[in-house]
Scaffold this motif. Structure first.
Motif, short mmCIF file in Angstrom:
data_model
loop_
_atom_site.label_atom_id
_atom_site.label_comp_id
_atom_site.label_asym_id
_atom_site.label_seq_id
_atom_site.Cartn_x
_atom_site.Cartn_y
_atom_site.Cartn_z
N PHE A 95 0.80 -1.23 0.00
CA PHE A 95 0.00 0.00 0.00
C PHE A 95 0.83 1.28 0.00
CE2 PHE A 95 -3.42 -2.82 1.69
CZ PHE A 95 -4.40 -2.49 0.76
N GLU A 96 2.11 1.19 0.38
CA GLU A 96 2.94 2.39 0.49
C GLU A 96 2.97 3.21 -0.81
OE1 GLU A 96 4.65 5.09 2.69
OE2 GLU A 96 4.28 3.10 3.56
N PRO A 97 3.09 2.58 -1.97
CA PRO A 97 3.09 3.39 -3.21
C PRO A 97 1.76 4.10 -3.47
CG PRO A 97 4.04 1.21 -3.59
CD PRO A 97 3.41 1.17 -2.24
N GLU B 45 -0.86 8.11 -0.73
CA GLU B 45 -1.48 9.42 -0.92
C GLU B 45 -2.87 9.31 -1.55
OE1 GLU B 45 -0.18 12.08 0.41
OE2 GLU B 45 1.47 10.80 1.10
N GLU B 46 -3.18 8.15 -2.12
CA GLU B 46 -4.50 7.96 -2.75
C GLU B 46 -5.53 7.46 -1.74
OE1 GLU B 46 -3.76 5.15 -5.85
OE2 GLU B 46 -2.01 6.25 -6.60
N LEU B 47 -5.07 7.07 -0.57
CA LEU B 47 -5.96 6.51 0.45
C LEU B 47 -6.53 7.62 1.33
CD1 LEU B 47 -3.78 3.44 1.52
CD2 LEU B 47 -5.64 3.49 -0.16
N CYS B 48 -7.61 7.31 2.02
CA CYS B 48 -8.22 8.28 2.94
C CYS B 48 -7.29 8.53 4.12
CB CYS B 48 -9.58 7.77 3.43
SG CYS B 48 -9.50 6.34 4.53
N VAL C 104 -6.55 -1.46 7.13
CA VAL C 104 -6.77 -0.83 5.82
C VAL C 104 -7.73 -1.68 5.00
CG1 VAL C 104 -5.68 -0.13 3.66
CG2 VAL C 104 -4.52 0.30 5.83
N LEU C 105 -7.64 -3.00 5.14
CA LEU C 105 -8.49 -3.92 4.38
C LEU C 105 -9.96 -3.81 4.77
CD1 LEU C 105 -6.23 -7.10 4.49
CD2 LEU C 105 -6.38 -5.39 2.67
N ASP C 106 -10.21 -3.22 5.94
CA ASP C 106 -11.58 -3.11 6.46
C ASP C 106 -12.19 -1.74 6.18
OD1 ASP C 106 -13.72 -4.35 7.78
OD2 ASP C 106 -13.21 -3.39 9.68
N CYS C 107 -11.50 -0.92 5.40
CA CYS C 107 -11.96 0.46 5.16
C CYS C 107 -13.17 0.49 4.23
CB CYS C 107 -10.82 1.29 4.57
SG CYS C 107 -11.28 3.00 4.25
N ARG D 200 -12.68 0.86 -0.14
CA ARG D 200 -12.86 -0.56 -0.47
C ARG D 200 -12.85 -0.83 -1.98
NH1 ARG D 200 -19.04 -1.11 1.79
NH2 ARG D 200 -20.01 0.53 0.54
N ASP D 201 -13.14 0.20 -2.81
CA ASP D 201 -13.15 0.00 -4.26
C ASP D 201 -11.83 0.40 -4.92
OD1 ASP D 201 -15.79 -0.94 -4.28
OD2 ASP D 201 -16.59 1.11 -4.30
N HIS D 202 -10.86 0.79 -4.11
CA HIS D 202 -9.55 1.15 -4.67
C HIS D 202 -8.91 -0.10 -5.28
CE1 HIS D 202 -5.39 2.48 -4.96
NE2 HIS D 202 -5.79 3.72 -4.73
N PRO D 203 -8.32 0.01 -6.47
CA PRO D 203 -7.72 -1.17 -7.13
C PRO D 203 -6.70 -1.91 -6.26
CG PRO D 203 -7.81 0.69 -8.65
CD PRO D 203 -8.24 1.22 -7.32
N ALA D 204 -6.00 -1.18 -5.40
CA ALA D 204 -4.98 -1.81 -4.56
C ALA D 204 -5.60 -2.78 -3.56
CB ALA D 204 -4.17 -0.75 -3.83
#
Length: 430
Positions: A184-186, A189-192, A206-209, A213-217
Motif C-alpha cells: 500500500f505504500e506506493p 497518498e491515494e488513500l483516505c 486498511v483492508l476493512d476500510c 474498499r473500491d480502490h484497485p490496490a
C-alpha cells in the motif's frame, strides 16, 4: 425544549420488550446447555482498559468512545464493547486460578459508541456476548461459533452466512503486516486519511476500510492466508474440520478482518442474507484474542469470543417474517363491583393469587362492569372473576372461562386452589 430521546438511542416499549425477553431467555437456555456462566461488569471502566484492550489504532478508541473525567480527575469511559471489560474482570478477580478451566462466560450488556446512527446501528446498543478464557484448543473456536449459530437457528433464522478467516499467530501477522505496508505504500497518498494513519499503526485495518474498499490496490492486496506459518495453518484447518463435523456450513474469506487490535488466529462473522435486511448485513462477529489478558496485566491466557447485536437480531427476525411465540395472555382478571368492602376483598384476593404463582390484574379506573369486561378482553384474560356485594355475602365468586364462555360459582375459600389446578396443574408458586 424538545424532550426527546438523545440521538442514537431508542425507547424499548412493552410490546417490543416482550420480544427481547423471549430472545434473552432462549439464549440463556442455550448458554446453560453449552455450560457457560453469566458475568456482569460495570457500565464504565477506566479508559486505559479500552485503550490497552481494544487498541489505540481502532476507530472505537480514536473516534467513538464516550469518555469523561470524574470528580477525582480520573478518566472513565462508557464501555464500547464487552471483551475488554470481561478480560479486566478475569484478571482482577484471578479467575485464571479457578480449578475449572477454561472459564466460559456470557453477558447481556449495553454498549456506547459515538457514531453516525443508522438502521440497526445506534449510539446506545445492546449486545449478547460470550468469552472463553484459558484454552488454545481449536475445538473451542468451533464451539463458540456453534453457540452463535445455534442461537440464530433456534430463534428461527434461516438466511444465514458464516464467514471465517485466520489472522494467524504473531509471526504470521508480522510477516503479513510487512507485505501490506510494502503493497500500500506506493498508493498511500491515494488513500483516505484514516488509512494513511492505519498503514503505520495497524495496516490490517486498511483492508476493512469502507471509504477505500473500491480502490484497485484493495483487490490485489496480499492475503493473510499466504503468510500463515505451519502452526497457524494447522490450527485453522482443525477449526474448519470441527465445524464440518458439526455440519455447520461456512465460507473462508481471506479479506475478513475484525475492527479490534486484539484478534489473532480465528476470526468470523455471521451475516443475514434475508431480502430487505439492509446494507449492513453483519449480525455477529468475533474471534480469538490470545495475548489480551497479558496486555491487561494477567498471565498468558488464550481467549476467544463474539459479540451479537440485539437490535440487529430483531431486525433479522423481522426481515424473515418470524413471529416469536409470545404469550401475552393474562391468567385472570377480577371484575369487582360495589362498595368499599368489595374493593378491599378484591385487593386481598389479587395478592393471594399472585403469591400462589397466578398472574392476575384488576380494574383501577373505577369502570362499570361492561368496561371491566372489555379490559379483560383486551388483556386476553383466560378467566374473569366477578365479585360483588351478593358474592361476598354468599362467600362465593363467579368464575368465567373466556374461551368457552362457561361460568361457575366457586366458594371464595377455594378459589386459589381451584385456579392453581386449572392454570398451574396444582404446582402453585415456587
Amino acid at each position: 425544549m424538545s424532550m426527546k430521546a438523545p440521538r442514537g438511542t431508542v425507547d424499548i416499549l412493552p410490546k417490543d420488550a416482550a420480544k427481547w425477553q423471549y430472545a434473552e431467555n432462549k439464549i440463556k437456555d442455550i448458554c446453560n446447555r453449552f455450560h457457560f456462566k453469566e458475568i456482569r461488569t460495570p457500565l464504565f471502566e477506566h479508559t486505559e482498559v479500552f485503550q490497552r484492550g481494544v487498541g489505540d489504532s481502532t476507530d472505537i478508541v480514536q473516534k467513538e468512545m464516550y469518555t469523561f473525567d470524574d470528580r477525582g480527575g480520573r478518566s472513565l469511559t462508557l464501555r464500547p464493547e464487552g471483551t475488554a471489560s470481561v478480560a479486566r474482570a478475569f484478571v482482577e478477580n484471578k479467575l485464571f486460578g479457578e480449578p475449572n478451566q477454561p472459564v466460559k462466560l456470557y453477558y447481556f450488556a449495553q454498549m456506547f459508541r459515538y457514531e453516525r446512527p443508522q438502521k440497526g446501528r445506534m449510539r446506545q446498543l445492546n449486545q449478547f456476548g460470550v468469552e472463553v478464557l484459558g484454552s488454545a484448543d481449536p475445538a473451542v473456536d468451533a464451539e463458540v461459533i456453534d453457540l452463535a449459530m445455534t442461537t440464530y437457528k433456534e430463534l428461527g433464522l434461516k438466511s444465514l452466512k458464516l464467514v471465517i478467516n485466520s489472522l494467524g499467530d504473531k509471526e504470521s501477522r508480522s510477516n503479513h503486516r510487512k507485505a501490506l505496508v510494502n503493497h500500500f505504500e506506493p498508493h498511500k497518498e491515494e488513500l483516505c486519511d484514516d488509512c494513511q494513519n492505519r498503514l503505520s499503526q495497524n495496516p490490517l485495518r486498511v483492508l476493512d476500510c469502507k471509504t477505500d474498499r473500491d480502490h484497485p490496490a484493495m483487490k490485489t492486496a496480499p492475503s493473510i492466508l499466504e503468510f500463515l506459518n505451519e502452526e497457524s495453518k494447522l490450527y485453522f484447518e482443525k477449526v474448519q474440520e470441527y465445524l464440518s463435523l458439526m455440519e455447520i456450513d461456512f465460507i473462508v474469506d481471506p479479506t475478513l478482518v475484525r475492527g479490534l487490535d486484539y484478534y489473532n488466529h480465528t476470526a468470523f462473522e455471521i451475516m443475514s442474507e434475508a431480502d430487505g435486511f439492509g446494507a449492513i448485513t453483519t449480525l455477529a462477529g468475533g474471534g480469538r484474542y490470545n495475548g489480551l489478558i497479558e496486555e491487561l496485566g494477567g498471565p498468558d491466557t488464550p481467549g476467544i469470543g463474539f459479540g451479537m447485536g440485539f437490535e440487529r437480531l430483531l431486525m433479522a427476525l423481522e426481515a424473515e417474517n418470524i413471529a416469536l411465540p409470545l404469550n401475552d395472555s393474562l391468567d385472570c382478571f377480577i371484575v369487582a363491583m360495589g362498595s368499599d368492602k368489595v374493593s378491599k376483598e378484591a385487593t386481598k384476593l389479587v395478592h393471594q393469587l399472585r403469591v400462589n404463582g397466578i398472574q392476575v390484574d384488576k380494574d383501577y379506573q373505577d369502570r362499570k362492569m361492561k368496561g371491566q369486561f372489555k379490559a379483560a378482553n383486551r388483556f386476553d384474560s383466560k378467566y374473569v372473576l366477578v365479585l360483588g356485594e351478593e358474592e361476598i355475602d354468599r362467600k362465593i365468586i363467579n368464575v368465567k372461562e373466556m374461551e368457552s364462555g362457561e361460568q361457575i360459582e366457586i366458594p371464595l375459600e377455594n378459589i386459589v386452589e381451584t385456579l392453581k389446578q386449572k392454570l398451574l396443574g396444582g404446582k402453585g408458586h415456587e
